[in-house]
Design a protein around this motif. Structure first.
Motif, PDB file in Angstrom:
ATOM      1  N   TRP A  38       9.366   2.374   4.393  1.00 12.24           N
ATOM      2  CA  TRP A  38       8.218   2.182   3.814  1.00 12.24           C
ATOM      3  C   TRP A  38       8.224   1.036   3.045  1.00 12.24           C
ATOM      4  O   TRP A  38       9.327   0.782   2.373  1.00 12.24           O
ATOM      5  CB  TRP A  38       7.872   3.488   3.040  1.00 12.24           C
ATOM      6  CG  TRP A  38       6.889   3.575   2.183  1.00 12.24           C
ATOM      7  CD1 TRP A  38       5.284   3.645   2.411  1.00 12.24           C
ATOM      8  CD2 TRP A  38       6.763   3.192   0.750  1.00 12.24           C
ATOM      9  NE1 TRP A  38       4.539   3.342   1.392  1.00 12.24           N
ATOM     10  CE2 TRP A  38       5.577   3.485   0.509  1.00 12.24           C
ATOM     11  CE3 TRP A  38       7.831   2.804  -0.317  1.00 12.24           C
ATOM     12  CZ2 TRP A  38       5.178   3.051  -0.916  1.00 12.24           C
ATOM     13  CZ3 TRP A  38       7.265   2.695  -1.438  1.00 12.24           C
ATOM     14  CH2 TRP A  38       5.803   2.567  -1.919  1.00 12.24           C
ATOM     15  N   PRO A  39       7.492   0.202   2.773  1.00 22.73           N
ATOM     16  CA  PRO A  39       6.165   0.046   3.416  1.00 22.73           C
ATOM     17  C   PRO A  39       5.875  -0.551   4.769  1.00 22.73           C
ATOM     18  O   PRO A  39       4.696  -0.943   5.324  1.00 22.73           O
ATOM     19  CB  PRO A  39       5.216  -0.685   2.317  1.00 22.73           C
ATOM     20  CG  PRO A  39       6.146  -1.658   1.655  1.00 22.73           C
ATOM     21  CD  PRO A  39       7.402  -0.864   1.793  1.00 22.73           C
ATOM     22  N   CYS A  42       4.425   2.068   7.410  1.00 21.12           N
ATOM     23  CA  CYS A  42       3.420   2.810   7.089  1.00 21.12           C
ATOM     24  C   CYS A  42       2.619   2.501   5.556  1.00 21.12           C
ATOM     25  O   CYS A  42       3.550   2.024   4.690  1.00 21.12           O
ATOM     26  CB  CYS A  42       3.780   4.320   7.046  1.00 21.12           C
ATOM     27  SG  CYS A  42       5.236   4.815   6.278  1.00 21.12           S
ATOM     28  N   TYR A  45       3.487   6.424   1.398  1.00 20.52           N
ATOM     29  CA  TYR A  45       4.718   7.043   1.574  1.00 20.52           C
ATOM     30  C   TYR A  45       4.711   8.382   2.123  1.00 20.52           C
ATOM     31  O   TYR A  45       5.732   8.584   2.992  1.00 20.52           O
ATOM     32  CB  TYR A  45       5.211   7.250   0.017  1.00 20.52           C
ATOM     33  CG  TYR A  45       6.586   7.680  -0.114  1.00 20.52           C
ATOM     34  CD1 TYR A  45       7.702   6.990   0.368  1.00 20.52           C
ATOM     35  CD2 TYR A  45       7.110   9.231  -0.194  1.00 20.52           C
ATOM     36  CE1 TYR A  45       8.950   7.390   0.105  1.00 20.52           C
ATOM     37  CE2 TYR A  45       8.021   9.381  -0.382  1.00 20.52           C
ATOM     38  CZ  TYR A  45       9.154   8.747  -0.117  1.00 20.52           C
ATOM     39  OH  TYR A  45      10.532   9.263  -0.180  1.00 20.52           O
ATOM     40  N   LEU A  48       5.623   8.285   5.854  1.00 22.57           N
ATOM     41  CA  LEU A  48       7.231   8.010   6.303  1.00 22.57           C
ATOM     42  C   LEU A  48       7.794   8.739   7.385  1.00 22.57           C
ATOM     43  O   LEU A  48       8.240   8.381   8.269  1.00 22.57           O
ATOM     44  CB  LEU A  48       7.931   7.656   5.062  1.00 22.57           C
ATOM     45  CG  LEU A  48       9.318   7.088   5.329  1.00 22.57           C
ATOM     46  CD1 LEU A  48       9.282   5.729   5.880  1.00 22.57           C
ATOM     47  CD2 LEU A  48      10.033   7.131   4.084  1.00 22.57           C
TER      48      LEU A  48
END
Length: 72
Positions: A38-39, A42, A45, A48
């Motif tokens: 992350w990030p 995605c 959070y 994830l």
């Protein structure tokens, strides 16, 4: 990339070990792993673990004993 390399090192180390039980060699173990960051993989959070889980299932479907990194 660093997470993928570390997961690959762990996978290889586990595969290199021989398992014995009651003086009988049972062969080696294998693992499959899915990784996500992350990030990079995605936006949120809380996504994830879903991204890592999806990558894990891709590793299993591709024949197991491998590491797959999540993609966007």
């Amino acid at each position: 990339e660093e997470a993928r390399q570390r997961a690959e090192q762990l996978r290889a180390a586990i595969a290199a070990e021989q398992v014995e039980h009651r003086n009988e060699n049972l062969g080696s173990l294998t693992i499959s792993a899915g990784i996500a960051c992350w990030p990079e993989n995605c936006a949120e959070y809380d996504e994830l673990f879903r991204a890592a889980d999806k990558a894990l299932y891709q590793a299993k479907e591709a024949g197991r004993n491998r590491v797959v990194a999540a993609t966007l």
